[in-house]
Write an enzyme that holds these catalytic residues in place. Structure first.
Site, PDB file in Angstrom:
ATOM      1  CB  THR A  15      15.997  11.971  20.047  1.00 35.33           C
ATOM      2  OG1 THR A  15      15.041  12.582  19.179  1.00 35.33           O
ATOM      3  CG2 THR A  15      16.040  12.740  21.361  1.00 35.33           C
ATOM      4  CE1 TYR A  59      14.584  30.149  17.006  1.00 32.39           C
ATOM      5  CE2 TYR A  59      13.301  31.250  15.301  1.00 32.39           C
ATOM      6  CZ  TYR A  59      14.044  31.308  16.462  1.00 32.39           C
ATOM      7  OH  TYR A  59      14.250  32.513  17.091  1.00 32.39           O
ATOM      8  CE1 TYR A  76      11.613  11.033  16.342  1.00 30.69           C
ATOM      9  CE2 TYR A  76      13.709  12.028  15.750  1.00 30.69           C
ATOM     10  CZ  TYR A  76      12.941  11.309  16.629  1.00 30.69           C
ATOM     11  OH  TYR A  76      13.491  10.847  17.813  1.00 30.69           O
ATOM     12  CE  LYS A 124      12.565   6.962  16.383  1.00 33.59           C
ATOM     13  NZ  LYS A 124      11.891   7.292  17.643  1.00 33.59           N
TER      14      LYS A 124
END
Length: 306
Positions: free
Chosen positions: A49, A114, A144, A174
């Site tokens: 990110t 999505y 993630y 993570k």
């Protein structure tokens, strides 16, 4: 139990950019990774990110991934993780394959973000195909978990099923939930059988106590020496209270100036003499008056921790 081979402190690396379209700059990225290695990071995550991963095309990411291993010419033990995961199954597989072909140690893979109402069965089948088709033996995939951004959480039962199906290749997650209770639940459910790299510096000590095995964070771009010192002290059984207080202070300052990519790029230029790399739209660069205010606060905090 021995720690996982990927355990440690990682910076969620910034992505240096160039040109009017702010494309990734491979040579500058290698220099920046070398900087992170010198400051005590065990490794770095590219295109997370903080690295604006979803803002770059598959081709742009692969080009930088191919060049990133040059950091190991001077820091051979520096670990490299690639941020992958797209709504496209095939694009995700291609990114993972490129990372492993380039010698990366692991990938940190977003769920397909999505279709936010996808079932756990659908998510399992997606990750199962990705792991089978793109993760070679001896390499690792971490999910993630950043539900406030991706909109798609990775429930504990899904993690358990993936771990059962791929006990070695599916390393863990993570955890960017920024939820200490979630960190506790992960530790209670999996112990150290699941690699958890926490994303919240302000409770790094507590996450380690709940069996996390390290961290991948944005503020590590600024304060990796302090985070590495806490990691080393924790493993030695030493008191980490003061170090955690210093880390928490810096994290809380930076959180006032979010999102992280533009303010951290500006601070990298101000504090460490890197070029001022632009962020790619839709993010906005941080106005200079805000940068100077943040810089002053961070400098005071860093002086206290020196």
């Amino acid at each position: 139990m021995e720690l996982h081979p990927l355990a440690g402190i990682y910076a969620a690396s910034l992505t240096p950019t160039k040109g009017n379209r702010h494309a990734p700059a491979p040579e500058a990225a290698t220099d920046y990774l070398t900087f992170l290695a010198k400051r005590g990071c065990h490794g770095a995550l590219l295109f997370g990110t903080t690295g604006e991963g979803p803002s770059f095309s598959t081709q742009e990411r692969i080009a930088l991934i191919k060049s990133a291993a040059a950091v190991r010419q001077t820091h051979p033990k520096f670990r490299l993780l690639a941020g992958t995961g797209t709504p496209s199954l095939e694009a995700t597989i291609a990114l993972n394959q490129a990372a492993f072909d380039a010698g990366f140690d692991g990938v940190v893979t977003l769920p397909p973000f999505y279709f936010r109402t996808a079932s756990q069965e659908g998510l399992f089948r997606w990750f199962d195909i990705v792991i089978r088709d793109s993760v070679p033996s001896g390499k690792y995939l971490l999910g993630y978990h950043i539900p406030k951004v991706s909109g798609v959480p990775l429930p504990l039962d899904l993690l358990a099923r993936l771990k059962d199906a791929h006990p070695d290749k599916f390393a863990g997650i993570k955890d960017s939930s920024h939820d200490l209770d979630h960190a506790r639940k992960l530790g209670q459910r999996f112990g150290k059988n699941l690699l958890v790299l926490n994303g919240t510096d302000s409770y790094l000590h507590d996450a380690l106590a709940y069996d996390a095995q390290g961290a991948i964070t944005a503020p590590a771009n600024i304060m990796s020496p302090q985070m590495r010192a806490l990691w080393d002290a924790y493993l030695k059984g030493e008191d980490t209270t003061k170090l955690q207080e210093e880390i928490t202070l810096i994290r809380e300052i930076l959180e006032k100036y979010m999102p992280f990519p533009p303010i951290l790029k500006a601070l990298a230029a101000e504090l460490f003499d890197f070029p001022l790399w632009a962020v790619r739209p839709p993010l906005d660069n941080t106005p200079n008056e805000i940068v100077q205010k943040a810089k002053l606060e961070i400098q005071v905090a860093l002086q206290k921790s020196a």
